[in-house]
Structure formats: structure tokens, C-alpha cells
Motif scaffolding. Structure first.
Motif, mmCIF file in Angstrom:
data_model
loop_
_atom_site.group_PDB
_atom_site.id
_atom_site.type_symbol
_atom_site.label_atom_id
_atom_site.label_comp_id
_atom_site.label_asym_id
_atom_site.label_seq_id
_atom_site.Cartn_x
_atom_site.Cartn_y
_atom_site.Cartn_z
ATOM 1 N N ALA A 118 0.782 -1.285 -0.124
ATOM 2 C CA ALA A 118 0.010 0.156 0.091
ATOM 3 C C ALA A 118 0.872 1.365 -0.019
ATOM 4 O O ALA A 118 0.367 2.221 -0.475
ATOM 5 N N LEU A 119 2.025 1.492 0.659
ATOM 6 C CA LEU A 119 2.811 2.268 0.679
ATOM 7 C C LEU A 119 3.508 2.643 -0.601
ATOM 8 O O LEU A 119 3.602 3.647 -1.161
ATOM 9 N N LEU A 120 3.832 1.392 -1.082
ATOM 10 C CA LEU A 120 4.320 1.708 -2.677
ATOM 11 C C LEU A 120 3.518 2.437 -3.598
ATOM 12 O O LEU A 120 3.774 3.381 -4.314
ATOM 13 N N VAL A 121 2.214 1.824 -3.711
ATOM 14 C CA VAL A 121 1.391 2.424 -4.478
ATOM 15 C C VAL A 121 0.962 3.734 -4.052
ATOM 16 O O VAL A 121 0.869 4.691 -4.944
ATOM 17 N N HIS A 122 0.845 4.088 -2.796
ATOM 18 C CA HIS A 122 0.579 5.321 -2.504
ATOM 19 C C HIS A 122 1.448 6.377 -2.580
ATOM 20 O O HIS A 122 1.287 7.669 -2.636
ATOM 21 N N SER A 123 2.795 5.984 -2.897
ATOM 22 C CA SER A 123 3.932 6.966 -3.198
ATOM 23 C C SER A 123 3.642 7.509 -4.498
ATOM 24 O O SER A 123 4.671 8.406 -4.726
ATOM 25 N N TYR A 202 -5.500 -1.172 3.557
ATOM 26 C CA TYR A 202 -4.210 -0.203 3.956
ATOM 27 C C TYR A 202 -4.342 0.989 3.070
ATOM 28 O O TYR A 202 -4.083 2.114 3.457
ATOM 29 N N LEU A 203 -4.449 0.462 1.781
ATOM 30 C CA LEU A 203 -4.385 1.960 0.700
ATOM 31 C C LEU A 203 -5.647 2.775 0.829
ATOM 32 O O LEU A 203 -5.680 3.882 0.732
ATOM 33 N N SER A 204 -6.764 2.256 1.259
ATOM 34 C CA SER A 204 -7.760 3.122 1.443
ATOM 35 C C SER A 204 -7.527 3.931 2.817
ATOM 36 O O SER A 204 -7.942 5.379 2.682
ATOM 37 N N ALA A 205 -7.179 3.343 3.577
ATOM 38 C CA ALA A 205 -6.837 4.184 4.964
ATOM 39 C C ALA A 205 -5.505 5.259 4.686
ATOM 40 O O ALA A 205 -5.595 6.548 5.317
ATOM 41 N N LEU A 206 -4.525 5.014 3.903
ATOM 42 C CA LEU A 206 -3.657 5.936 3.497
ATOM 43 C C LEU A 206 -4.139 7.206 2.866
ATOM 44 O O LEU A 206 -3.723 8.142 2.980
ATOM 45 N N GLN A 207 -5.106 6.964 2.029
ATOM 46 C CA GLN A 207 -5.778 7.888 0.957
ATOM 47 C C GLN A 207 -6.639 8.816 1.913
ATOM 48 O O GLN A 207 -6.876 9.755 1.263
ATOM 49 N N SER A 208 -7.094 8.297 2.900
ATOM 50 C CA SER A 208 -7.942 9.187 3.714
ATOM 51 C C SER A 208 -7.203 9.772 4.858
ATOM 52 O O SER A 208 -7.762 10.827 5.689
ATOM 53 N N LEU A 209 -5.896 9.820 4.908
ATOM 54 C CA LEU A 209 -4.963 10.582 5.837
ATOM 55 C C LEU A 209 -4.848 12.062 5.679
ATOM 56 O O LEU A 209 -4.690 12.091 4.356
ATOM 57 N N PRO A 210 -4.927 12.893 6.529
ATOM 58 C CA PRO A 210 -4.481 14.271 6.149
ATOM 59 C C PRO A 210 -3.231 14.368 5.996
ATOM 60 O O PRO A 210 -2.462 13.744 6.511
ATOM 61 N N THR A 211 -3.005 15.436 5.081
ATOM 62 C CA THR A 211 -1.595 15.520 4.560
ATOM 63 C C THR A 211 -0.747 16.637 5.358
ATOM 64 O O THR A 211 0.384 16.896 5.080
ATOM 65 N N THR A 212 -1.547 17.306 6.182
ATOM 66 C CA THR A 212 -0.976 18.434 6.893
ATOM 67 C C THR A 212 0.417 18.094 7.764
ATOM 68 O O THR A 212 1.332 18.691 7.851
#
Length: 316
Positions: A118-123, A202-212
Motif C-alpha cells: 500500500a505504501l508503494l502504490v500510495h507513493s 491499507y491503501l484506502s486508509a492511507l488515502q484518507s489520512l490528512p497530509t498537513t
């Protein structure tokens, strides 16, 4: 000439009685919004639920207190004899140990590898659709197809795994015939097959995290690994708890791939509890004893689930 107002009306306007002046209706028609109307819609589900889940559970529980068998026409009540026998049966404990071992060696990689994917795809790596398809596609395959593919890979003479070892100058391995290796081989198959589901969580959770928070840490000079360890992973704690709970429960109920590939062999080294229940009930024809073992295992799963919930609530 005098003007007479109608009864209940206004002398100036000559209007009749208002609709609100009369007595109000107190009765209510029974419609879609009434309290009992929803029962009509859920009743078919409740009937199917009771017929195919509740009744088999009750019937199986009663059967565990009898000497029910496929070879006997008459059954008798034996009380807790089946449960007492199960506690003293070494095959029950060995199969339970196999199940626990498989749960440990499969659950941990399924969580760690899914997070890495998930981290690889989210990067933002190039070819997003190809990576997602490659990671999730095996999860869509039926168990028979998966076991057929991996049985070919594990073939002792012509399989890809031993061919690779031969190329590297190593001795061939009995992937499904060696007692010390067979369970690890099935665990590797399971990881490849089911990791796609955890990857999506995991990928859906990463995409919903705030980036601030991540952006602020980057501005302060924090490196990628530091941001991952101190910011991203703590925010994924709930998702990790969910993945751990679902994966442990799924691994405890392992049956299909082991039964198809090894049937519990070699030497019973890969036989899980559910396969032992199947063997006792449908090969040994002892349905009552098999029911007792299955309900003991069900109680164990309930205890494990409650312990996990308590631990996760304490962490929260």
C-alpha cells in the motif's frame, strides 16, 4: 337589507368556518412509517437466517452431547463425554498446534507485506493501475485454481521452485512432502493469495489520512523514514488492528488449501483443527464427537476475538 354571516363565519368577510376550527382527527393510518412496517421487509431474511444458521447451530450443539454417528440409526445422550474425550485426545492438540503455527506464520506477513504494498502504490509510483491489479488480482481466484498453480510450482522435479534452487546450485526441497517445510509452503501460498484484501484496506486508509502533518514534518526537515514511523504508522493504528483481527480469525479457520494440497500430511504436520473435525465426522462417522470438537474450537475463537477487542480498546 341586513347581511347574516354563516354559522362560524366572519361578518365582514362572509367566510365559512376554517378547516382548523373543526375537531382534529386523532386516528393514524398504519403506513410504511409505522413501527411494525419494517418487519415485513426483514422477515424473509430472518426466516433464512433462522433456517440456515440458527437451527444448524442448535442442532449441532445438541449433537455434541450425543453419540450420533453416520453408521447408527439410534442415538443416545452421553452428556459431556465427547468434550472430556476431546480434551484428552492428542490429535486434537496436535491439530490445534498446527492451526496456531499457521496463524502466526501467515498473519504477520499478511499485515506487513500488505502495508508495504500500500505504501508503494500510495507513493505515486508510475503505472498505478498495473500495480493495483497485480496486487489484488490473486485474491479474486478460487481456491482450486490457486492450489493447482502452486502445486505445479512445488513439483519436486519439474516445479519452478526446485528449478530455481537447482540454478542457484542448491539441493531440491520437498515443499509438500517434508514435514518441516510443508506448512511454510502453504503459508507462502496463502500470503500470495489473500494479501490483496489487506492491501486495499491499507491503501484506502492511507488515502484518507490528512497530509498537513506530513507536510509540516517535511518542512521541519524530517526524512521519509522518520515521517513514516512517527506520523503515518500511528495514524494507521486502527486499520492495523482491523487487519490483525480479520487475519487471525481467517487463519484460524484455514481448511481449503491444506485439504486440497496435502490432506493434512505429511504425517499430520499440516492438519488443522477443521480438517480433523472433517476427518472424524465424515471419515470416522462420529458426528457427535466431531460436533464437540468443533464447538470447543468455536469457543476458542470467541475467546481470541474478545481478547483482541480488549487489547485494541486499551490501546485506543
Amino acid at each position: 337589507m341586513t347581511t347574516t354571516a354563516p354559522p362560524g363565519g366572519d361578518l365582514r368577510t362572509g367566510s365559512g368556518p376554517s378547516r382548523t376550527d373543526g375537531p382534529r382527527r386523532t386516528g393514524r393510518r398504519r403506513g410504511v412509517g409505522s413501527p411494525g412496517s419494517g418487519l415485513v421487509f426483514v422477515l424473509p431474511f430472518l426466516l433464512l437466517f433462522a433456517l440456515f444458521l440458527v437451527w444448524p447451530l442448535v442442532q449441532g450443539l445438541w449433537m455434541s452431547f450425543t453419540d450420533s454417528s453416520l453408521t447408527l440409526r439410534e442415538t443416545s445422550f452421553v452428556g459431556f463425554d465427547n468434550y472430556a474425550e476431546a480434551f484428552g485426545d492428542p490429535d486434537v492438540w496436535s491439530s490445534l498446534g498446527n492451526t496456531a503455527f499457521f496463524t502466526v506464520i501467515s498473519s504477520v506477513p499478511l499485515a506487513v507485506i500488505a502495508l508495504a504494498m500500500a505504501l508503494l502504490v500510495h507513493s505515486g509510483i508510475a503505472g498505478q493501475w498495473a500495480w493495483r491489479l497485480a496486487f489484488f488480482a490473486p485474491y479474486l481466484l478460487p481456491v482450486t485454481v490457486v492450489t493447482l498453480i502452486w502445486t505445479w510450482l512445488y513439483q519436486p522435479d519439474l516445479g519452478f521452485a526446485n528449478q530455481l534452487l537447482d540454478t542457484l546450485g542448491m539441493e531440491p526441497v520437498g515443499w509438500l512432502s517434508d514435514e518441516s517445510v510443508a506448512m511454510w509452503s502453504i503459508a507462502a501460498l496463502t500470503v500470495w493469495w489473500t494479501v490483496g484484501f489487506n492491501f486495499l484496506l491499507y491503501l484506502s486508509a492511507l488515502q484518507s489520512l490528512p497530509t498537513t502533518f506530513d507536510e509540516a514534518a517535511a518542512l521541519d526537515g524530517a526524512g521519509a523514514w522518520r515521517r513514516l514511523w512517527s506520523i503515518t504508522l500511528p495514524q494507521l493504528r486502527r486499520t492495523t488492528a482491523l487487519v490483525a483481527m480479520l487475519q487471525v480469525l481467517a487463519s484460524l479457520k484455514v481448511f481449503d488449501q491444506i485439504y486440497i494440497m496435502t490432506k493434512g500430511g505429511p504425517g499430520g504436520s499440516t492438519r488443522p483443527v477443521l480438517e480433523y473435525v472433517y476427518d472424524v465426522g465424515f471419515t470416522g462417522y462420529r458426528l457427535g464427537y466431531a460436533s464437540a470438537v468443533s464447538y470447543l474450537f468455536f469457543a476458542l475463537i470467541v475467546v481470541v476475538s474478545l481478547v483482541q477487542l480488549r487489547l485494541f480498546r486499551q490501546e485506543d
